[in-house]
Design an enzyme around this catalytic site. Structure first.
Site, mmCIF file in Angstrom:
data_model
loop_
_atom_site.group_PDB
_atom_site.id
_atom_site.type_symbol
_atom_site.label_atom_id
_atom_site.label_comp_id
_atom_site.label_asym_id
_atom_site.label_seq_id
_atom_site.Cartn_x
_atom_site.Cartn_y
_atom_site.Cartn_z
ATOM 1 N N CYS A 151 35.221 42.451 29.737
ATOM 2 C CA CYS A 151 34.020 41.622 30.691
ATOM 3 C C CYS A 151 34.651 41.252 32.053
ATOM 4 O O CYS A 151 34.038 41.025 33.003
ATOM 5 C CB CYS A 151 33.541 40.402 30.106
ATOM 6 S SG CYS A 151 32.683 40.922 28.170
ATOM 7 N N CYS A 163 34.360 42.755 35.586
ATOM 8 C CA CYS A 163 33.058 42.598 36.063
ATOM 9 C C CYS A 163 32.640 41.146 36.584
ATOM 10 O O CYS A 163 32.118 40.812 37.854
ATOM 11 C CB CYS A 163 31.822 43.095 35.448
ATOM 12 S SG CYS A 163 30.092 43.437 36.159
ATOM 13 N N HIS A 164 32.992 40.379 35.796
ATOM 14 C CA HIS A 164 32.567 38.649 35.885
ATOM 15 C C HIS A 164 33.745 38.047 36.431
ATOM 16 O O HIS A 164 33.434 36.672 36.830
ATOM 17 C CB HIS A 164 32.060 38.055 34.717
ATOM 18 C CG HIS A 164 30.915 38.827 33.937
ATOM 19 N ND1 HIS A 164 29.550 38.504 34.627
ATOM 20 C CD2 HIS A 164 30.433 39.815 33.071
ATOM 21 C CE1 HIS A 164 28.584 39.286 34.038
ATOM 22 N NE2 HIS A 164 29.168 39.864 32.956
ATOM 23 N N HIS A 175 36.768 48.028 48.046
ATOM 24 C CA HIS A 175 37.459 48.733 46.914
ATOM 25 C C HIS A 175 38.583 49.621 47.501
ATOM 26 O O HIS A 175 39.502 49.334 47.992
ATOM 27 C CB HIS A 175 36.405 49.313 45.932
ATOM 28 C CG HIS A 175 37.051 49.674 44.734
ATOM 29 N ND1 HIS A 175 37.801 48.906 43.891
ATOM 30 C CD2 HIS A 175 37.137 51.168 44.180
ATOM 31 C CE1 HIS A 175 38.122 49.458 42.730
ATOM 32 N NE2 HIS A 175 37.839 50.831 42.897
ATOM 33 N N HIS A 208 32.475 55.281 45.702
ATOM 34 C CA HIS A 208 33.691 55.368 45.082
ATOM 35 C C HIS A 208 34.467 56.462 45.558
ATOM 36 O O HIS A 208 34.333 57.570 45.011
ATOM 37 C CB HIS A 208 33.653 55.212 43.439
ATOM 38 C CG HIS A 208 34.982 54.954 42.871
ATOM 39 N ND1 HIS A 208 36.163 55.909 43.110
ATOM 40 C CD2 HIS A 208 35.765 53.940 42.139
ATOM 41 C CE1 HIS A 208 37.228 55.375 42.384
ATOM 42 N NE2 HIS A 208 36.802 54.369 42.149
#
Length: 573
Positions: free
Chosen positions: A76, A79-80, A356, A398
């Site tokens: 997790c 993402c969080h 990114h 990406h």
């Protein structure tokens, strides 16, 4: 009262489940490739952390808390966020989660949401007991990993071969400009492969899950960084190229590069960390850490404070003694002037959140960086030190480093694939001779499906290659598509790369990261299966698009990224 509250929770859960189910049936959920990408693990799973408790949250034993913490960092945190403040996913802090209640949270963990939450229960990734555990865990205060400063780095810093004891000239007969550095993801190694003979030169011990390999300006040294923050410096002049220095710059990291501007070649190295959120400048000969700079700060646009802005891609400018440092959550590009690190100057350029990866345009003036969850590409002008433009593209771009093409109509363009849809976006990059197309999405190519990680071309090639290793369809994830640059409108042809590898078992056989050799006449692909399955490297003739060679070796365990020394040194893609 307790019975009333239970009924209320169950009612909320029923409504949430109905909404989640309805949206899933309507086909509005996130795609499987997006879920595969966002739900990545973190090396912080192995770091000791203190258990914090929220008296308003449901109770947990120490063993339950530790199990849930491990699950969170494995599945997790990518993402969080480490602190659960939100990154590409929503915040999961107790002030928000305790108000929802355990039953409500269990539904969303089980069934997912259109905003990007994977359906952990119905996908089979978690059972009901684990869902209940995680629903309780996220109502407690998030445990904080330790900071990581200069003293911590110095404890890990090791010079294996002092600069004075290294070769004064190249001691091997390898064509080092055509060596490939291939990440062996799950063994914490890279394979150095002779691009001429296709033989493995050495298997070098590194950090876990090496993210990238970068070549020094001189081409002598190879720098690799693992997701665990460990950097290894490999001397390609040695009789058998191997490590000469190492250091750990954080607890989780992704990026490394070296100084390339004239007069500063090989003088400095830089690495960026996910945790703690910071970048570190090091000595280019020994990796001795010299300067640490935090990236915590305000988000572009909202101007709200973010405690965990992770450092994503870093490149070295060809126009000035600067590093281009891209900070993920705050959406800032930092132009770091390394001419005097004791009086460091940092120019802050705001673009869009979730920066990114990216690459230089063909002139190496504009750094094209993906703001992936903003669905944008920012063009950073390294010569003028400013934002040139922001371009809207497809869903979750990406590019890796992207691909530079000479389009028959639009002139020089830079291309990116997408995780969230099947398109490839072409963006004009020539504001002098093709001003009307500069930094605009001039064309969209249709690919086989979402889940693309890398695209690649070469100045000597007339082809554009794209992978899609995260696509759930094996026919797509095990193949490569190729476009004719001179006739992009005719669509792509498909190369059955995994089939050509002829592997003996039924592994995943995901085909990932096209990479050219120095001459630009071969394209290398990794056929990536599980740690206990056979993998391979497949080499394709760029002119004929026919199979040229397959490299198999029991030491090639989970090969993923691979980087040609010369092309990486000169930013050719």
């Amino acid at each position: 009262m307790k019975a009333i509250k239970t009924v209320q929770h169950l009612a909320l859960a029923a409504l949430a489940m109905a909404a989640a189910t309805a949206m899933a049936q309507a086909g509005k959920g996130v795609s499987q490739p997006e879920m595969n990408y966002q739900a990545g693990g973190s090396p912080l799973v192995n770091e000791p952390m203190h258990q914090s408790t929220n008296p308003k949250a449901p109770p947990m034993t120490a063993a339950e808390f530790e199990k849930a913490r491990q699950t969170y960092f494995e599945r997790c945190a990518g993402c969080h966020g480490v602190l659960r403040k939100g990154a590409t996913g929503k915040p999961l802090t107790p002030d928000l989660t305790t108000a929802k209640g355990t039953d409500y949270l269990k539904v969303f963990i089980s069934y997912g949401s259109p905003a990007g939450m994977p359906n952990w229960l119905t996908s089979g990734e978690m059972n009901e007991k684990e869902v209940d555990l995680m629903a309780r865990y996220i109502q407690h205060e998030p445990p904080t990993p330790p900071e990581y400063g200069m003293a911590d780095m110095k404890k890990t810093w090791r010079v294996i071969v002092e600069p004075k004891d290294r070769p004064k000239k190249k001691l091997n007969n390898y064509n080092i400009e055509n060596i490939f550095s291939t990440t062996l993801r799950d063994t914490g190694e890279v394979a150095l492969i002779d691009g001429d003979t296709k033989q493995i030169i050495n298997i070098v011990k590194t950090g876990y899950a090496v993210h990238i390999s970068r070549t020094s300006a001189s081409g002598r040294y190879l720098f690799v960084i693992g997701r665990d923050g460990k950097i290894n410096m490999i001397d390609l002049w040695m009789e058998k190229p191997d490590n000469v220095a190492e250091v750990r710059v954080g607890l989780e990291a992704r990026s490394v590069d070296t100084s390339k501007f004239k007069g500063y070649e090989d003088k400095l190295a830089i690495a960026g960390s996910y945790w703690p959120p910071q970048f570190t400048i090091m000595d280019g000969d020994t990796l001795e850490p010299k300067k640490i700079v935090s990236t915590r700060g305000m988000v572009v646009g909202t101007q709200e404070y973010h405690p965990e802005p992770r450092v994503a891609s870093i490149v070295a400018s060809h126009f000035k003694p600067e590093f281009v440092v891209n900070v993920k959550e705050t959406g800032k590009t930092l132009m770091v002037d390394y001419s005097n690190i004791d009086a460091l100057k940092v120019t802050e350029i705001g673009s869009a959140p979730f920066l990114h990866d990216g690459g230089w345009d063909s002139s190496k003036r504009y750094f094209m960086v993906a703001a992936n969850n903003s669905n944008k590409i920012a063009a950073i002008d390294a010569k003028e030190g400013k934002l040139a433009a922001i371009t809207d593209v497809g869903k979750i771009p990406h590019p890796g480093r992207g691909a530079n093409l000479l389009h028959p109509k639009f002139g020089p363009v830079w291309a990116t694939g997408h995780l969230g849809d099947e398109t490839i976006s072409l963006i004009g990059t020539d504001p002098k001779k093709h001003k009307q197309y500069a930094f605009k999405e001039v064309a969209k190519l249709t690919g086989p499906g979402g889940g693309a990680l890398f695209i690649k071309s070469h100045p000597k090639s007339t082809h554009l290659y794209s992978d899609a290793p995260l696509n759930p369809d094996p026919k797509i994830s095990q193949s490569i598509v190729v476009y004719d640059i001179k006739n992009l409108d005719k669509g792509f042809v498909t190369l059955p790369v995994a089939e050509w590898a002829d592997l003996k078992d039924d592994g995943a056989k995901r085909v990932v990261q096209p990479e050219f050799n120095k001459a630009g006449n071969e394209v290398w692909f990794a056929v990536w299966s599980a740690k206990n399955k056979e993998s391979a490297l497949v080499i394709v003739d760029d002119k004929t698009l026919k199979l040229k060679a397959v490299i198999k070796d029991p030491r090639l365990i989970t090969p993923t990224g691979h980087f040609n020394v010369y092309n990486t040194q000169h930013d050719i893609y």
